[in-house]
Design an enzyme around this catalytic site. Structure first.
Site, mmCIF file in Angstrom:
data_model
loop_
_atom_site.group_PDB
_atom_site.id
_atom_site.type_symbol
_atom_site.label_atom_id
_atom_site.label_comp_id
_atom_site.label_asym_id
_atom_site.label_seq_id
_atom_site.Cartn_x
_atom_site.Cartn_y
_atom_site.Cartn_z
ATOM 1 C CG ASP A 84 -0.204 -0.054 2.500
ATOM 2 O OD1 ASP A 84 1.064 -0.304 2.384
ATOM 3 O OD2 ASP A 84 -0.770 0.461 3.464
ATOM 4 C CG ASP A 117 5.545 -2.458 13.624
ATOM 5 O OD1 ASP A 117 5.299 -3.332 14.368
ATOM 6 O OD2 ASP A 117 4.874 -1.469 13.264
ATOM 7 C CB SER A 134 -3.185 -0.746 11.780
ATOM 8 O OG SER A 134 -3.153 -0.122 10.694
#
Length: 523
Positions: free
Chosen positions: A288, A366, A397
């Protein structure tokens, strides 16, 4: 080495003198050469004793013996003369080697100060190993000199000329990466057919398919997304994560199943890049992300900086505070060090993956990267203006931060020729000195002064000081920058300092001078 050989010359001269002294004593004291007589004496052809009371005969034999000794001494002196000539010839060679060694050392020091880059090598296909690209031009130069024997002055001068030619042809600043370094792009994909938008831009801006192969690693087994990826043909390499099973997690983490699968996919995909395809580095993007026109230029220029500075562990294309109003549009070339791992288009070296892979987390990779146990006080490079933007609101998310921050991130549109610039200012020692001086020499102002602006003159920089977690978050919110901290590190922060624009003025949101470390309790 030359000093050691000089000592050997002195020892040789001493042994030469001692040897001749011992030789004279020995020859003078031994009996004449011949066969033994009956009385124990010896004469060259008779049986007479070597008598002391034989008068004339004694004098005759003594004279002959002196002549014989003189002849033997002459022979020995001739031999020693030859040895001295050999020592003298070797001393000349050693002197020449010393001169070459001195020149080589001086040139090596000069080269180290001027060059931080990788040696040019021919382009390699995707599956070829590129580990040997880590050697520097300096190694080639040293080999060029050392492989030339010191048989003659001509060969030695040829070696020096060859070295100087290599230096002249390959001298670069720290900003210039070897154009032959293969920097593959790894696209992490799942079930977004909009991956086409990401791939379209990557292929549009890619300067070379050979130097920037695109590997699309797909999880999820989504057929329509696979067809979109397949439509690009041989412009990309499409690989599929084979394990699509659910991961067993504790009950309270069932809603985070997607995060577990993403971590599993990252691990598998990165192992493919570094083990199966034998690459030495990679730039990771997700399906994305849209890239800027100078995306490839940016990473190629920063590759040698990442490779040469052990206090760096990644290069990112992303600025977490990169909203249009917070960045300087006239400073597209401006780059920073940051202690916060940004992600969202980032470069990783094979050596770093070998460090991280054995302890790779099962989820939330992350945030795991942002922990001090992984970061180890290392930093990343990030730009003033982002070289990637995200267009994917849909994801695991659930659009966290997207509507509030991410959708407003400014994408750079101006091509910056980073490979033509000297980026050595990003190396830690030089960067820290200049950055800390700039920050703490800036006038200290209150947040109200910035908001009202009446008493301030000029574009800054100005400094706003925080002293606690609470004061940081209050100031950050009021100034429009992201206020969350991970392991005590603010987004884009370096040594606790966050740099951004506020109403056209450069602002440093900074801790008190003398800062030493992050407080993980601030998370």
């Amino acid at each position: 080495m030359v000093r050691k050989k000089g000592s050997l010359i002195l020892c040789g001269a001493f042994l030469f003198v001692a040897w001749n002294a011992l030789l004279l004593l020995y020859l003078w004291g031994r009996p004449p050469i011949g066969r033994l007589g009956e009385g124990g004496g010896a004469e060259p052809g008779g049986k007479e004793e070597w008598g002391v009371g034989r008068g004339k005969g004694v004098r005759v034999n003594l004279a002959g013996e002196v002549i014989r000794l003189a002849e033997e001494v002459e022979i020995q002196l001739e031999t020693q003369k030859k040895l001295l000539k050999q020592i003298e010839s070797h001393r000349a060679v050693w002197a020449q080697q010393k001169d070459i060694g001195k020149r080589e050392t001086d040139d090596t020091k000069e080269l180290k100060n001027e060059v931080v880059h990788q040696p040019p090598k021919p382009p390699l296909p995707l599956k070829d190993s590129v580990d040997d690209r880590d050697q520097t031009e300096l190694k080639y130069i040293q080999n060029a000199v050392h492989t030339v024997a010191s048989d003659s002055k001509v060969e030695q001068h040829q070696a020096i000329e060859k070295k100087e030619e290599i230096v002249k042809n390959n001298e670069m600043t720290t900003s210039v990466a070897s154009p032959e370094v293969v920097i593959p792009i790894l696209v992490i994909a799942c079930d977004r057919v909009t991956v086409k938008r990401s791939l379209d831009r990557l292929i549009q801006y890619r300067p070379s398919p050979e130097l920037n192969p695109i590997i699309v690693s797909q999880d999820c087994g989504h057929a329509e997304t696979a067809r979109v990826i397949g439509s690009f043909g041989d412009q990309v390499t499409h690989i599929s994560q084979p394990d699509l099973s659910d991961i067993r997690v504790r009950p309270e983490h069932r809603k985070f199943q997607g995060y577990y699968k993403i971590a599993r996919h990252y691990r598998w995909a990165l192992n493919q890049v570094f083990s199966t395809f034998s690459q030495s580095t990679v730039v990771i993007v997700e399906d994305d992300l849209e890239v800027a026109p100078d995306f490839f230029e940016y990473f190629r220029a920063l590759y040698p900086i990442l490779r040469s500075d052990p206090t760096l562990w990644c290069v990112s294309a992303w600025n977490d505070n990169g909203r249009d109003a917070l960045v300087d549009p006239s400073k597209a070339e401006l780059l920073y060090r940051t202690d916060f791992f940004p992600g969202l288009g980032w470069m990783l070296l094979k050596e770093m993956w070998h460090e991280l892979e054995p302890k790779w987390p099962s989820a939330f990779w992350d945030d795991w990267m942002r922990q001090p146990e992984q970061r180890k006080d290392r930093s990343c490079i990030r730009p003033e203006i982002s070289r990637t933007i995200t267009f994917g609101r849909k994801g695991v998310s659930l659009g966290q931060f997207f509507d509030q921050y991410l959708r407003y991130i400014k994408l750079n549109t101006e091509f910056v020729p980073f490979t033509k610039q000297d980026l050595s200012y990003l190396l830690k020692e030089k960067y820290d000195e200049n950055f800390i001086k700039e920050v703490y020499s800036a006038p200290l102002v209150k947040i109200e002064d910035l908001q009202q602006g009446g008493s301030l003159r000029g574009p800054g920089p100005y400094r706003v000081q925080y002293s606690s977690r609470e004061s940081f978050k209050v100031f950050a919110r009021n100034l429009g920058v992201m206020d969350d901290l991970k392991s005590g590190v603010p987004r884009t922060g370096y040594r606790g300092i966050v740099s951004f624009l506020y109403r056209g003025r450069r602002v440093f949101l900074a801790p008190p001078e003398g800062w030493t470390q992050y407080d993980i309790s601030w998370s």
